[in-house]
Motif scaffolding. Structure first.
Motif, PDB file in Angstrom:
ATOM      1  N   UNK A 593       0.080   0.092  -0.576  1.00 55.73           N
ATOM      2  CA  UNK A 593      -1.335  -0.173  -0.818  1.00 55.73           C
ATOM      3  C   UNK A 593      -1.815   0.526  -2.087  1.00 55.73           C
ATOM      4  N   UNK A 594      -1.295   1.691  -2.356  1.00 60.49           N
ATOM      5  CA  UNK A 594      -1.686   2.392  -3.578  1.00 60.49           C
ATOM      6  C   UNK A 594      -1.168   1.636  -4.796  1.00 60.49           C
ATOM      7  N   UNK A 595       0.049   1.071  -4.686  1.00 62.50           N
ATOM      8  CA  UNK A 595       0.572   0.234  -5.770  1.00 62.50           C
ATOM      9  C   UNK A 595      -0.296  -1.001  -5.946  1.00 62.50           C
ATOM     10  N   UNK A 596      -0.735  -1.586  -4.841  1.00 63.12           N
ATOM     11  CA  UNK A 596      -1.621  -2.748  -4.923  1.00 63.12           C
ATOM     12  C   UNK A 596      -2.910  -2.382  -5.644  1.00 63.12           C
ATOM     13  N   UNK A 597      -3.487  -1.228  -5.292  1.00 65.74           N
ATOM     14  CA  UNK A 597      -4.708  -0.781  -5.969  1.00 65.74           C
ATOM     15  C   UNK A 597      -4.491  -0.651  -7.473  1.00 65.74           C
TER      16      UNK A 597
END
Length: 964
Positions: A593-597
Motif C-alpha cells: 500500500x505504501x508503494x501504491x501511495x
C-alpha cells in the motif's frame, strides 16, 4: 531496392554482394544494342545472310523468315533456336567466311554511345578497383569504353579462382581490332560451336562452374530463350529453386517469362519496358553512380531522408528500408552526423504503415482524416485490403510478410547463429540474447533519437526494448539531460520503470506458490512471495485520443504523449495463511500500500488518490479483494487487520502506529477503519477522525467511511470528544472557492445539511437543537432535499443500472402544436434518482405521427429544425410501415426545408429514404425525386464518403426511381 520509381527492384543480397565485389555481370547482345545500336543475335543472323548474299532458296534465309514469323510463346520462348541459322550458313559457305561476315556485321558506327558499357564496367569493379566482367558479345565496345583493361578470349580463359582473376572475358570469342575477322581461336556462333564449347570440349562449362563457385552472376542483355543462356544453363544443370547465386533482368512483368528464368535456376528481376529500356539502364546508371562513390551515395540518401518519410516517394522510403536491412547500411545510419528523425519509426514498423485510417485529431473539431499507408508505404509493400473507417473496432490487417526493420534477416541469423540473438523489442523471453550487429546499429540510432517525441510514442506500444538499448537510453538520460523535453524525459523514466517489473502473471504465480506451500509449508519467504503477487506496478501506454504523429509539428504536439496508471494485480483466489505468519504478512501488505501511495503520487504529481468506499453496508459481506483499483488492495489489508486484531490486539495497535499520519487517502482510509474498531481507545479514535484537514473531513473521498466511523464510535466517545465533533460539524467547512457555482455559502450549507441529516437519522443524539440548525440552513442550501441527506453515506462505487424509457405520449396529446416541443423538453429532464428517461415525443411519433409531423412543420416555419425530434420521428419503427400518403407528406416536408436546415438532419433523412425500399419508391418518385439531389448535397461528408453512401443507397431496390 529501386534506384528509380519506375525501375527494377534489385534484391538486397545482390546489392550487398556487389558492394563486396562478389558479383560478375554477364553481358549479352542487349548491352551493345542499347544506345550503341549493334544487332541482337537474331538480327545478326539476318545481316550475315545478306552480307554473304545467300539466295532466296537458302535454307538459312528460309529459317530466318520463319523465326521472324513465329512469335515467342510466354513461358516457352522462341520455338527455333537462332544459332541454327549459322549452322545452316556453314553448310552453304565456308566457316571462315561466315565468321568474317559476323565480324563485319557487328562493326559499330563511328563514335558509338558507350554509356551502357561504362555503366557495367563501373558496376563490375571490386573493392580493389579490379574489373571482372564476362560477355558473350564479339564486339570490342567494352575495350573501347575502358582502354587498358586486360582482355581474354577462348579457349585460354583465366581461372576465376585465382587471386589475379580480372579484366574482360569474351566467353564466346571476339573480333579483331578492324572488325574483319575473329580475333580468337574459338568463335562461337553455330550450334556446333556451342556444342563444342559446352559439351564435347566443355571449356566454357568448366569456366562457368568455376565462376559460379566464387561469384554471384547477373545476366544483362539476354532473354531467357537466347542461345547463349540456354546452352550455358543446360550445361550447368541447374534446377528451379537454386536461385541464390544467379540473377537476370527480365523485361516486362509477364509471369510466364519470369518463370522461364526461374525454371532454369535464375532469379528474374522484372522491369517495366512498356516505353523502352530506359528504366533499366537509368537504374543501372544510378547503381553505377553508387558503385563509383558509395560514401557519397549514402550521404546524399540520408540527407534526403532527413525530411522524414512522409515527405518522400515510396521508392525512396524503400531505399532507406534496404539500407536498414543490411549491416553496413545500419552502421552508416547509426553513425551519421545527423541521425534520421524518429518519424522514420512509423515507416519502419508495418503496424504503423498499415495502421487504420482515421481522423487526425480524434476529439478535435476538424474533419480532416489521415491514411498512414498513403504517407508511409514502401514501394514493395503489398497494398492493404480496404477497411471500413466507420468501424472503430476493426483494424486494418497487415499483409503477411510485410517488411519490418526490426524483424530478423538472413544476415542477422548468420551473424549470431551459434548463440542465438535477442529481439529489438517484444516478449521479455526473447530479449535475453545479444543483438545482432545490424539490430545493435539500429539500437544506437534509436537511442540517439529517443529524446524525440515520436520515439517515446512508438516505444510505449511496442513492449520492452532490448536491455542493451534501454541501457543506452538510460546513459543518455544521465549524460545529456538537457537534450530531453521534460515530458519526454519523464515518460522514458516511467516507461523503463514499467519494463523493469519482470514478475510473472499473478495467476501463474499463485499456482506455483500454492504448490510450493503444499510441499514446504508457510514461512516468511513464502509470505513475501505471496505479498509480491499483489505488489502494484506502473503501467505506461500511448495516450488515447492523441493526434496522429504524422500531424505533429515541432511546436504543436500532444503533451503528454503517454498515459500512466497503477495496476493492482491479484490472483484469482486467496491463500489462507496461518495465524503465526499474520503479523509479518500485514507488514508486507502494508508495504504494498505504501508503494501504491508513492506510485499514485508520482504519476499524478500530487497526493490525491481516487478511492471507492471500503466500508460495506451494515450486515453486508466485506468488500471483495479483487475490487477495482485500490479498493481491492485496501479491502484485503483491512481483512488481514481484522484477523490480526483478533489474534494479537497489541500487534494490531503496533501496526496502526506505523501508518504515516500525513497521508490522508490510502492510510487515511485505514485510520478511519481502525478508529471505528473497539481495539482503538475512544479518545485516540476521536483524535484520528478529527485529525483530518477540512478538505478531507468534508470532502467526498472519505465521507461515507467517516460518517459510519463516527456513528459506530459515538457511544464510546466522551462528552468532551462529542463536543469536539459537534463544533467541527457546525463551524468548519470544505474550502470552497468564492466562484463556486451557486455560491460558497450554498455549498457549505448543503453539505452541512447532508451530514446533520444522516447522523441524526442514524442514532446520533447531538447536544444542540438539530432541527433548528437545519431549519436555518435550508433557505441557504437552495435545492437541498432530505433524500440528499439520506444518501450522504451511500456507496459511490460504479453500479450497473438499467435506465428505463417512458415514451407515454398522453401528456402531449392535448397540448397546442406550438408548445409540444417545449413540454417534451421539460419532461425529458429526468430525475437522477428515478433512472427513467421520459421521451413522450417518441411515443407521439409512433401513435400520432400526423400530430408529431405538424409540430415539426410548425417549427420549420419559424426557422427551427430540432434535430433530436426530427431524428426520433424519422428513425421511428412506425416509419417503416407508413402508408404512401403519409410518406409522400413527409418527403414533401423534407424537400421544402432550406439547404442549411436539411443538412442538420441529412443522416436520418437519408436513412429514412433508404428505408422506404422498393415498397414505395415507385409510387413516390415525383416527391422523392425532388428530395434526392438536395439531400445528397446536404450530407456533411467528404466527397469519397458521399460517393460511397450514394452508391450504397442507389443499390437499394427501386432507388433509381427516386434518383430520377
Amino acid at each position: 531496392m529501386r534506384f528509380l520509381a519506375n525501375g527494377p527492384s534489385i534484391p538486397d543480397d545482390l546489392l550487398i554482394a556487389r558492394d563486396a565485389g562478389d558479383v560478375i555481370f554477364f553481358c549479352g547482345a542487349g548491352v551493345s544494342r542499347h544506345r550503341a545500336g549493334l544487332p541482337d543475335f537474331l538480327k545478326l543472323g539476318g545481316d550475315v545472310i545478306d552480307l554473304l548474299g545467300a539466295s532466296d532458296k537458302s535454307l538459312a534465309r528460309k529459317l530466318f523468315r520463319r523465326i521472324k514469323e513465329l512469335d515467342p510463346i510466354d513461358g516457352v520462348g522462341g520455338l527455333i533456336a537462332t544459332d541454327r541459322i549459322f549452322s545452316l550458313l556453314e553448310r552453304e559457305f565456308e566457316q571462315r567466311d561466315v565468321q568474317n561476315a559476323v565480324a563485319r556485321a557487328i562493326k559499330p558506327a563511328d563514335n558509338p554511345d558507350l554509356s551502357a558499357h561504362r555503366t557495367l564496367i563501373d558496376l563490375s569493379r571490386g573493392r580493389d578497383g579490379t574489373v571482372r566482367l564476362v560477355t558473350t558479345n564479339f564486339d570490342l565496345l567494352f575495350e573501347a569504353a575502358a582502354p587498358g583493361l586486360a582482355c581474354s578470349g577462348p579457349p585460354v580463359l583465366p581461372d576465376p579462382r585465382s587471386t589475379g582473376f580480372g579484366g574482360i572475358v569474351h566467353l564466346h570469342g571476339r573480333v579483331d581490332a578492324d572488325y574483319l575477322a575473329p580475333g580468337d581461336e574459338e568463335f562461337i556462333v553455330s550450334s556446333a560451336d556451342f556444342g563444342r564449347a559446352y559439351l564435347s570440349d566443355g571449356w566454357a562449362t568448366r569456366f562457368m562452374q568455376s565462376l559460379l563457385a566464387r561469384f554471384q552472376i547477373v545476366f544483362v542483355g539476354y532473354g531467357a530463350d537466347d542461345p547463349p543462356v540456354q546452352y550455358l544453363l543446360e550445361a550447368l544443370n541447374l534446377h528451379a529453386g537454386n536461385r541464390s547465386r544467379l540473377f537476370a533482368f527480365q523485361p516486362g512483368s509477364n509471369v510466364d517469362d519470369a518463370a522461364l528464368w526461374e525454371h532454369r535456376g535464375v532469379r528474374a528481376i522484372p522491369f517495366d519496358n512498356s516505353e523502352g529500356y530506359d528504366p533499366l539502364w537509368d537504374s543501372l546508371s544510378a547503381w553505377a553512380e553508387r558503385a563509383r562513390d558509395v560514401d557519397g551515395w549514402y550521404a546524399r540518401l540520408l540527407e534526403t531522408a532527413s525530411a522524414g518519410p512522409a515527405a518522400l516517394d515510396p521508392h525512396v522510403r524503400g531505399q532507406i528500408a534496404h539500407v536498414l536491412s543490411t549491416r553496413e547500411g545500419a552502421r552508416r545510419v547509426c553513425m551519421a552526423e545527423t541521425p534520421l528523425p524518429a518519424s522514420w519509426l512509423l515507416a519502419l514498423d508495418p503496424r504503423q504503415r498499415f495502421d487504420k485510417p482515421g481522423p487526425i485529431d480524434p476529439y478535435g473539431e476538424s474533419g480532416e482524416r489521415i491514411d498512414p499507408y498513403e504517407r508511409l508505404a514502401l514501394d514493395f509493400d503489398t497494398p492493404p485490403q480496404p477497411v471500413d473507417e466507420d468501424d472503430a473496432f476493426r483494424d486494418r490487417k497487415v499483409p503477411e510478410g510485410s517488411w519490418s526493420a526490426f524483424a530478423p534477416t538472413r544476415f542477422d541469423q548468420e551473424d549470431v547463429q551459434e548463440t542465438g540473438f535477442g529481439d529489438f523489442y517484444g516478449d521479455r523471453t526473447n530479449l535475453t540474447g545479444p543483438l545482432s550487429t545490424r539490430l545493435h546499429h539500429l539500437g544506437i540510432w534509436f537511442h540517439r533519437i529517443a529524446h524525440q517525441p515520436v520515439a517515446l510514442w512508438w516505444a510505449a506500444a511496442r513492449g520492452p526494448l532490448h536491455p542493451r538499448i534501454v541501457e543506452m537510453i538510460e546513459a543518455w538520460l544521465r549524460q545529456d539531460p538537457d537534450r530531453w523535453p521534460d515530458d519526454i524525459r519523464r515518460g522514458w523514466r516511467f516507461l523503463i520503470a514499467s519494463w523493469s517489473d519482470c514478475r510473472v502473471e499473478a495467476g501463474r504465480g499463485y499456482f506455483e506458490l500454492n504448490q510450493r506451500v503444499a510441499r514446504e509449508g508457510w514461512s516468511e519467504a513464502r509470505v513475501r512471495d505471496y505479498a509480491a503477487l499483489f505488489r502494484p506496478r506502473l503501467m505506461v501506454g500511448r495516450k488515447l485520443g492523441a493526434r496522429h504523429p504524422l500531424a505533429w509539428t515541432d511546436g504543436d504536439r500532444p503533451n503528454p504523449l503517454v498515459s500512466y496508471d497503477v495496476d493492482y494485480p491479484h490472483p484469482y483466489e486467496l491463500l489462507t495463511m496461518p495465524d503465526e505468519q499474520l503479523a509479518y504478512a500485514v507488514t508486507r501488505f502494508r508495504e504494498n500500500l505504501d508503494l501504491a501511495r508513492s506510485l499514485e503520487a508520482e504519476i499524478s504529481g500530487d497526493d490525491y488518490v481516487y478511492l471507492q468506499t471500503t466500508r460495506p453496508d451494515d450486515g453486508a459481506p466485506p468488500i471483495a479483494y479483487d475490487s477495482y483499483g485500490l479498493t481491492g488492495p485496501i479491502a484485503l489489508f483491512l481483512e488481514l487487520m481484522e484477523r490480526l486484531i483478533q489474534v494479537s490486539p497489541e500487534g494490531a495497535l503496533g501496526e496502526i502506529a506505523r501508518w504515516p499520519a500525513n497521508d490522508h487517502y490510502i492510510f487515511g482510509r485505514l485510520r478511519i477503519s481502525a478508529a471505528s474498531k473497539p481495539v482503538v481507545a475512544p479518545g485516540e479514535a476521536a483524535d484520528m477522525l478529527l485529525g483530518f484537514p477540512n478538505d478531507m473531513f468534508w470532502g467526498s473521498e472519505q465521507q461515507r467511511d467517516l460518517l459510519y466511523a463516527i456513528r459506530d464510535r459515538w457511544p464510546d466517545f466522551s462528552q468532551e470528544d462529542r463536543m469536539r465533533f459537534e463544533q467541527r460539524i457546525l463551524t468548519t467547512a470544505y474550502p470552497w472557492s468564492d466562484s463556486m457555482r451557486g455560491g460558497k455559502a450554498r455549498a457549505e450549507a448543503h453539505h452541512r445539511l447532508d451530514r446533520l441529516h444522516w447522523l441524526s437519522h442514524h442514532g446520533i443524539a447531538f447536544s444542540f437543537d438539530v432541527e433548528a440548525e437545519m431549519a436555518s440552513l435550508r433557505p441557504i442550501a437552495e435545492g437541498w432535499s432530505e433524500r440528499s441527506g439520506e444518501e450522504a453515506a451511500d456507496s459511490h462505487a460504479p453500479v450497473v443500472r438499467t435506465i428505463d424509457t417512458d415514451a407515454d405520449p398522453r401528456m402531449l396529446e392535448q397540448v397546442p402544436i406550438a408548445e409540444i416541443f417545449e413540454r417534451a423538453r421539460e419532461a425529458g429532464q429526468s430525475d437522477i434518482f428515478d433512472y427513467v428517461q421520459r421521451r413522450p415525443f417518441n411515443g407521439l411519433t409512433e401513435e400520432k405521427p400526423v400530430r408529431a409531423l405538424a409540430a415539426l412543420t410548425d417549427a420549420a416555419r419559424k426557422g427551427e429544425v430540432p434535430v433530436s425530434f426530427w431524428s426520433a420521428f424519422l428513425y421511428a419503427e412506425k416509419r417503416k410501415s407508413d402508408p404512401a400518403r403519409l410518406a409522400r407528406v413527409i418527403g414533401g416536408r423534407l424537400a421544402s426545408l432550406s439547404p442549411d436546415a436539411l443538412s442538420t438532419i441529412a443522416y436520418p433523412a437519408a436513412e429514412w429514404l433508404q428505408g422506404l425500399g422498393e415498397r414505395l419508391f415507385g409510387e413516390l418518385s415525383s416527391v422523392l425525386g425532388r428530395l434526392w439531389d438536395p439531400l445528397m448535397a446536404a450530407l456533411p461528408l467528404r466527397d469519397d464518403d458521399r460517393k460511397h453512401r450514394v452508391a450504397r443507397w442507389k443499390r437499394t431496390p427501386g432507388a433509381v426511381h427516386a434518383a430520377g
